[in-house]
Design a protein around this motif. Structure first.
Motif, PDB file in Angstrom:
ATOM      1  N   ASP A 286       0.933  -1.474   0.015  1.00 41.71           N
ATOM      2  CA  ASP A 286      -0.022   0.197   0.120  1.00 41.71           C
ATOM      3  C   ASP A 286       0.959   1.391   0.072  1.00 41.71           C
ATOM      4  OD1 ASP A 286      -2.830   0.599  -0.169  1.00 41.71           O
ATOM      5  OD2 ASP A 286      -2.553   1.371   1.988  1.00 41.71           O
ATOM      6  N   ASN A 287       2.040   1.069  -0.157  1.00 42.57           N
ATOM      7  CA  ASN A 287       2.858   2.226  -0.165  1.00 42.57           C
ATOM      8  C   ASN A 287       3.184   2.797  -1.608  1.00 42.57           C
ATOM      9  OD1 ASN A 287       3.746   3.038   2.473  1.00 42.57           O
ATOM     10  ND2 ASN A 287       5.006   1.158   2.528  1.00 42.57           N
ATOM     11  N   TRP A 288       2.285   2.024  -2.569  1.00 41.83           N
ATOM     12  CA  TRP A 288       2.626   2.290  -3.791  1.00 41.83           C
ATOM     13  C   TRP A 288       2.664   3.619  -4.439  1.00 41.83           C
ATOM     14  CZ3 TRP A 288      -1.419   4.575  -6.853  1.00 41.83           C
ATOM     15  CH2 TRP A 288      -2.561   4.476  -6.324  1.00 41.83           C
ATOM     16  N   GLU A 367      -5.412  -9.824 -14.540  1.00 42.40           N
ATOM     17  CA  GLU A 367      -6.407  -9.718 -13.248  1.00 42.40           C
ATOM     18  C   GLU A 367      -5.617  -9.407 -12.149  1.00 42.40           C
ATOM     19  OE1 GLU A 367      -9.716 -13.012 -13.284  1.00 42.40           O
ATOM     20  OE2 GLU A 367      -7.706 -13.859 -13.994  1.00 42.40           O
ATOM     21  N   THR A 368      -6.224  -8.221 -11.470  1.00 45.92           N
ATOM     22  CA  THR A 368      -5.446  -7.866 -10.217  1.00 45.92           C
ATOM     23  C   THR A 368      -6.212  -8.191  -9.033  1.00 45.92           C
ATOM     24  OG1 THR A 368      -5.137  -5.610 -11.511  1.00 45.92           O
ATOM     25  CG2 THR A 368      -4.944  -5.597  -9.081  1.00 45.92           C
ATOM     26  N   PHE A 369      -5.527  -8.447  -7.885  1.00 47.00           N
ATOM     27  CA  PHE A 369      -6.171  -8.906  -6.581  1.00 47.00           C
ATOM     28  C   PHE A 369      -5.667  -8.091  -5.449  1.00 47.00           C
ATOM     29  CE2 PHE A 369      -6.277 -12.494  -9.589  1.00 47.00           C
ATOM     30  CZ  PHE A 369      -7.214 -13.122  -9.500  1.00 47.00           C
ATOM     31  N   ALA A 370      -6.378  -8.178  -4.298  1.00 47.45           N
ATOM     32  CA  ALA A 370      -5.830  -7.307  -3.184  1.00 47.45           C
ATOM     33  C   ALA A 370      -6.311  -8.294  -1.901  1.00 47.45           C
ATOM     34  CB  ALA A 370      -6.604  -6.202  -2.937  1.00 47.45           C
ATOM     35  N   ALA A 371      -5.530  -8.216  -0.832  1.00 45.31           N
ATOM     36  CA  ALA A 371      -5.749  -8.846   0.336  1.00 45.31           C
ATOM     37  C   ALA A 371      -4.831  -8.139   1.414  1.00 45.31           C
ATOM     38  CB  ALA A 371      -4.970 -10.264   0.205  1.00 45.31           C
ATOM     39  N   TYR A 372      -5.365  -8.402   2.587  1.00 46.76           N
ATOM     40  CA  TYR A 372      -4.835  -7.848   3.929  1.00 46.76           C
ATOM     41  C   TYR A 372      -3.661  -8.715   4.634  1.00 46.76           C
ATOM     42  CZ  TYR A 372      -8.279  -3.977   3.715  1.00 46.76           C
ATOM     43  OH  TYR A 372      -9.165  -3.089   3.638  1.00 46.76           O
ATOM     44  N   SER A 373      -3.278  -9.663   3.938  1.00 49.31           N
ATOM     45  CA  SER A 373      -2.191 -10.468   4.345  1.00 49.31           C
ATOM     46  C   SER A 373      -1.558 -11.186   3.144  1.00 49.31           C
ATOM     47  CB  SER A 373      -2.597 -11.505   5.174  1.00 49.31           C
ATOM     48  OG  SER A 373      -3.220 -12.766   4.698  1.00 49.31           O
ATOM     49  N   LEU A 374      -0.162 -11.532   2.981  1.00 50.52           N
ATOM     50  CA  LEU A 374       0.485 -12.076   1.904  1.00 50.52           C
ATOM     51  C   LEU A 374      -0.022 -13.300   1.801  1.00 50.52           C
ATOM     52  CD1 LEU A 374       4.027 -10.713   2.442  1.00 50.52           C
ATOM     53  CD2 LEU A 374       2.298  -9.982   0.757  1.00 50.52           C
ATOM     54  N   GLU A 375      -0.390 -14.186   2.789  1.00 51.25           N
ATOM     55  CA  GLU A 375      -1.056 -15.496   2.640  1.00 51.25           C
ATOM     56  C   GLU A 375      -2.198 -15.454   1.808  1.00 51.25           C
ATOM     57  OE1 GLU A 375      -0.741 -18.643   5.277  1.00 51.25           O
ATOM     58  OE2 GLU A 375       1.162 -18.073   6.111  1.00 51.25           O
ATOM     59  N   PRO A 419      10.571  -2.266   0.502  1.00 54.77           N
ATOM     60  CA  PRO A 419       9.968  -3.808   1.041  1.00 54.77           C
ATOM     61  C   PRO A 419       8.485  -3.672   0.766  1.00 54.77           C
ATOM     62  CG  PRO A 419      10.758  -1.944   2.531  1.00 54.77           C
ATOM     63  CD  PRO A 419      11.186  -1.556   1.296  1.00 54.77           C
ATOM     64  N   ILE A 420       7.924  -5.070   0.677  1.00 57.11           N
ATOM     65  CA  ILE A 420       6.463  -5.156   0.761  1.00 57.11           C
ATOM     66  C   ILE A 420       6.098  -5.640   2.052  1.00 57.11           C
ATOM     67  CG2 ILE A 420       4.673  -6.552  -0.388  1.00 57.11           C
ATOM     68  CD1 ILE A 420       6.717  -7.340  -2.694  1.00 57.11           C
ATOM     69  N   GLU A 421       5.453  -4.661   2.675  1.00 60.26           N
ATOM     70  CA  GLU A 421       5.280  -4.705   4.333  1.00 60.26           C
ATOM     71  C   GLU A 421       4.097  -4.176   4.656  1.00 60.26           C
ATOM     72  OE1 GLU A 421       8.822  -3.022   5.868  1.00 60.26           O
ATOM     73  OE2 GLU A 421       8.435  -1.034   5.245  1.00 60.26           O
ATOM     74  N   LYS A 422       3.430  -2.977   3.891  1.00 58.86           N
ATOM     75  CA  LYS A 422       2.275  -2.521   4.172  1.00 58.86           C
ATOM     76  C   LYS A 422       1.127  -2.873   3.699  1.00 58.86           C
ATOM     77  CE  LYS A 422       0.099   2.161   4.866  1.00 58.86           C
ATOM     78  NZ  LYS A 422       0.341   3.608   4.623  1.00 58.86           N
ATOM     79  N   ALA A 423       0.290  -3.558   4.640  1.00 55.46           N
ATOM     80  CA  ALA A 423      -0.919  -4.034   4.288  1.00 55.46           C
ATOM     81  C   ALA A 423      -2.059  -2.724   3.719  1.00 55.46           C
ATOM     82  CB  ALA A 423      -1.791  -4.890   5.210  1.00 55.46           C
ATOM     83  N   PRO A 424      -2.947  -2.949   2.830  1.00 56.73           N
ATOM     84  CA  PRO A 424      -3.099  -4.176   2.106  1.00 56.73           C
ATOM     85  C   PRO A 424      -2.244  -4.299   0.894  1.00 56.73           C
ATOM     86  CG  PRO A 424      -4.876  -2.367   1.214  1.00 56.73           C
ATOM     87  CD  PRO A 424      -3.897  -1.877   2.612  1.00 56.73           C
TER      88      PRO A 424
END
Length: 504
Positions: A286-288, A367-375, A419-424
């Motif tokens: 989400d820091n995009w 296709e684009t997807f989003a989630a609140y955890s990497l799992e 780093p990829i660290e901020k949800a979502p």
């Protein structure tokens, strides 16, 4: 008179250097030497710098000359890609530079580039210029080694016409990407990557039929030596709305495979097409919005500061990924149908009234997807078992490198490591295929006056080739440092060769 039924004009973006319109809007003035060096760099010095020099020095002036002759309303509707560039981009990554200069016509019939071309043809005719629409050139005539004219056939009456040339014949009939036989015979890398089309049988071939190049060869011209490439056809993995943004790239096994920051979509895409079958994935957090302010203006990169399609628009689109859509299925289907019909209309405007979608379009290629955890994101993207474990480990390793500020695995510029660290968290899943041939970039070898050379590289008297009929502008592949350079070089070189032949 012009008959629009027989005109097939496509494209909307014209990439130029130092247009007065761009300079007046605050776009920096670029050094033509930097532009020439960038073409040399990206082509490993296989480009014909005599042609690139004309483009670097004259394309802006040429575009202004073209647009000034038209209705002033065209300028009012004209956009400039990256008119407001990323705030922290330093105009170079990994030794590669980019330049702002893409003049963007609206994707509409009114004031779009196809209409501008039609209006230009009308101006030409009003000044006494003669056109022969629905008339196909068949072959060139020669006498004593000189090209003296062209034989054409009127496709309505079937009658043949001889057009004699006092000064020369200019071949400007476009590329050969619409001719599958020529594509698989001449474009070595693409042919091998696709197994001559057997691996990806539904790819679109959207360009011209190569007839101008064939006429030049039959008259003794020399074809550009391989590696012969094209636009998009040997690269894949574009990340939808994020385009060529250099976020983390993973293959179908959940493993990182490239430096994501070299030459935008094309640089990383050359490695993507060489990955295992399935999908190519792009991952970000989400820091995009902040990160995009550091990224490049490479071809198909997100124009983050665009007032219409920038950050605010992108946030709105991404927000829909989190909405509960269960009670909106019917409305969604209507919206999808409307979007599909609009896409069909846009494609017909761009590629001509006879354009039809292949089986690949408009299916879920991206296709684009989003989630609140990497799992959870891994699950939504379809990762399972070992591939899911690889997915999570790859992100963990990428984060280690980002915090270290040193990409020991793929040598990505530290300025592009986040780093990829901020949800979502977000991910794009793109079908891994060769995308199809939008434009081939190999043609006849010409000299600095765009006179066609024979197999001994001697000029053929009376014969010239310009635009995508000529080669060595984008040898190897389409690697432009300015979006829209295919049209931009065609326009500029076409004007230059017309002036030269007219002066003889």
């Amino acid at each position: 008179a012009m008959n629009e039924k027989y005109l097939n004009i496509f494209g909307h973006d014209v990439g130029v250097i130092n247009s007065r319109i761009a300079l007046d809007r605050g776009v920096p003035r670029w050094d033509p030497i930097d532009v020439m060096q960038e073409y040399q760099r990206r082509s490993l010095n296989r480009c014909n710098t005599d042609l690139i020099r004309i483009y670097a020095n004259q394309s802006g002036e040429c575009f202004d000359w073209f647009i000034d002759a038209l209705d002033p309303a065209y300028k009012e509707h004209l956009g400039i890609e990256f008119e407001h560039p990323p705030k922290y981009y330093e105009w170079e990554y990994h030794g590669y530079k980019t330049f702002v200069g893409t003049m963007k016509f609206p994707h509409t019939k009114e004031y779009g580039l196809p209409q501008a071309i039609k209006d230009t043809i009308a101006l030409f005719q009003a000044k006494g210029g003669v056109t022969h629409f629905f008339t196909r050139a068949e072959y060139l005539e020669k006498a004593d080694g000189r090209v003296t004219g062209v034989i054409c056939q009127d496709r309505a009456t079937k009658e043949y016409i001889r057009l004699n040339a006092n000064k020369g014949v200019i071949l400007a009939a476009g590329d050969f990407s619409g001719n599958q036989e020529m594509v698989y015979d001449l474009m070595d890398e693409f042919a091998e990557l696709t197994h001559n089309g057997e691996r990806y049988p539904d790819m679109p071939f959207l360009g011209r039929d190569g007839s101008g190049i064939k006429m030049g060869l039959w008259a003794g011209g020399h074809i550009q030596e391989g590696l012969r490439g094209g636009m998009y056809c040997s690269a894949c993995g574009q990340a939808g709305m994020m385009g060529a943004a250099p976020f983390l790239k993973l293959n179908a096994n959940g493993k990182r495979y490239t430096n994501e920051g070299i030459m935008g979509h094309f640089g990383s895409g050359y490695r993507a097409i060489r990955q295992p079958g399935g999908y190519i994935y792009t991952i970000w957090d989400d820091n995009w919005p902040e990160q995009l302010q550091y990224f490049t203006t490479e071809h198909v990169s997100p124009d983050i500061n665009n007032p219409d399609h920038g950050e605010a628009f992108m946030r709105q689109v991404f927000q829909h990924l989190f909405e509960d859509r269960k009670d909106k299925v019917q409305g969604d289907e209507k919206q999808k149908q409307a979007e599909f019909e609009k896409m069909m209309e846009d494609q017909r405007l761009q590629y001509g009234p006879d354009w039809k979608p292949t089986k690949r379009m408009p299916g879920p290629q991206c296709e684009t997807f989003a989630a609140y955890s990497l799992e959870e994101l891994a699950d939504k993207l379809g990762f399972e078992g070992e591939a899911k474990e690889n997915f999570l480990r790859s992100i963990e390793r990428y984060n280690e490198l980002a915090r270290l500020g040193r990409d020991e695995d793929y040598a990505k510029d530290a300025r592009l490591l986040f780093p990829i660290e901020k949800a979502p968290f977000y991910g794009v899943r793109t079908v891994k295929d060769a995308q199809g041939v939008f434009v081939s970039t190999a043609g006849l070898v010409v000299d600095g006056n765009q006179q066609v050379l024979d197999d001994d590289l001697a000029p053929i008297p009376g014969l010239f080739a310009s635009g995508n009929c000529a080669g060595e502008v984008f040898p190897i592949s389409y690697f432009t440092p300015v979006s829209g350079s295919s049209i931009g070089t065609c326009q500029t070189l076409g004007r230059a060769v017309g002036r030269y032949v007219g002066s003889l």
